[in-house]
Design an enzyme around this catalytic site. Structure first.
Site, PDB file in Angstrom:
ATOM      1  N   SER A 204       0.832  -1.209   0.000  1.00 38.36           N
ATOM      2  CA  SER A 204       0.000   0.000   0.000  1.00 38.36           C
ATOM      3  C   SER A 204       0.860   1.250   0.000  1.00 38.36           C
ATOM      4  O   SER A 204       1.962   1.269   0.574  1.00 38.36           O
ATOM      5  CB  SER A 204      -0.891  -0.004   1.243  1.00 38.36           C
TER       6      SER A 204
ATOM      7  N   TYR B 261      -2.371  -0.154  10.013  1.00 41.24           N
ATOM      8  CA  TYR B 261      -2.560  -0.749   8.687  1.00 41.24           C
ATOM      9  C   TYR B 261      -1.282  -0.617   7.864  1.00 41.24           C
ATOM     10  O   TYR B 261      -0.795  -1.591   7.285  1.00 41.24           O
ATOM     11  CB  TYR B 261      -3.720  -0.064   7.971  1.00 41.24           C
TER      12      TYR B 261
END
Length: 337
Positions: free
Chosen positions: A127, A152
């Site tokens: 990501s 995350y």
């Protein structure tokens, strides 16, 4: 090839499965169909895949070690596209354990399955959030990413490191792809475009964080999938001349690579909303809010390494991509403007 797609009921996973099937690959899809967002949407994505020749599906949670062992023992996969994860930056602040389970324990089970069954190439979703506190734009894979600002992001950085250890120990080709703000038809309801569309059509004020002073490298899902497929076809190799004296963050002496996949044309959030208004033919009411914890003000992808390696860079402008999403949304939910 025979390809395992984890997260096959998800936004990117289902789109990838269609493309792999289109070119004649055999696809085994797995997903736990959790209720992080509307399970009916996940089922609808699967309903489009199930009739297709070459596709099979198992409801399976990557956190379940025994089930994952059985999956890899029963099938010989040429490649694995690992897209299953607990997504969402903000949700990770409220439910950190879900990220440890899915993104760390689950990822370990994928690595172990690939190792023991000698999978030819593991491609996994990382990501843009791993860039965290970095402010130099555009973000480059060669930059240090040791300052995540959400759990995350930290789990995605950990995935990259875990994959490197397996590439180093076992010679297992691994490629991590840092996705930049993916959007498009069949998207996730927790993403901004989905929420904006829903709010505008309902006549509700839409929440706009950092008072709209955000810049994102919005990347259309078909561009992401094209990059994934081209990467799957090119297993990672050791980098010639890699040196531990001057270690490069994107390459290795092991068969391991990291690539950005982004549109490389960052857009102001307010312009994104304007395009959506034009597509829906309806003005948005804005609720301007402060920056949320875990967010960053701007993202921008340097995709020169991806282009050099696979001959492709994302190219869909938001004017095209947002319109396709708006048309899909209104058709799927039967909600004309």
């Amino acid at each position: 090839m025979k390809v395992l797609v984890t997260g096959a009921a998800g936004f990117i996973g289902s789109t990838l499965a269609h493309r792999l099937l289109d070119r004649g690959d055999q696809v085994v899809g797995i997903d736990n169909l959790n209720d992080y967002y509307d399970v009916r949407l996940k089922e609808a994505r699967l309903d489009r895949l199930r009739p297709r020749a070459g596709f099979s599906f198992q409801k399976l949670d990557i956190v379940e070690r025994g089930a994952m062992d059985e999956l890899f023992s029963a099938s010989k996969f040429d490649a694995v596209a690992h897209l299953a994860a607990q997504a969402g930056v903000r949700y990770s602040i409220e439910n950190p354990s879900a990220y440890v389970d899915a993104n760390l324990v689950g990822f370990l089970h994928v690595l172990e399955g690939c190792r023991h069954s000698r999978v030819g190439h593991l491609v996994f979703a990382s990501s843009s959030s791993v860039y965290g506190a970095n402010t130099r734009l555009p973000f480059s894979e060669h930059d240090n990413v040791d300052h995540p600002v959400s759990l995350y992001a930290a789990t995605k950085k950990a995935n990259e490191l875990m994959a490197h250890s397996y590439a180093s120990l076992y010679g297992m080709p691994c490629t991590g792809l840092r996705f930049f703000t993916v959007y498009g038809p069949w998207g996730r309801p927790d993403m901004a475009l989905f929420k904006f569309t829903e709010g505008i059509l309902a006549g509700r004020a839409i929440p706009v964080f950092n008072r709209g002073e955000m810049v994102r490298d919005f990347t259309y899902v078909d561009d992401i999938v094209e990059g994934v497929i081209r990467t799957v076809d090119r297993p990672a190799r050791p980098a010639a001349g890699w040196s531990g004296e001057h270690p490069d963050s994107a390459t290795s002496y092991a068969p391991w690579r990291i690539f950005n996949i982004g549109n490389n044309r960052p857009v102001k959030l307010m312009r994104y909303i304007e395009v959506l208004e034009e597509c829906l033919g309806k003005k948005a009411r804005l609720e301007l809010l402060p920056m949320q914890a875990g967010d960053v003000p701007a993202t921008s992808a340097d995709v020169s390494e991806l282009e050099r390696a696979v001959g492709y860079r994302p190219q869909t402008p938001i004017e095209v991509g947002v319109r396709r999403f708006a048309e899909w949304y209104q058709s799927y939910y039967r909600k004309p403007a």
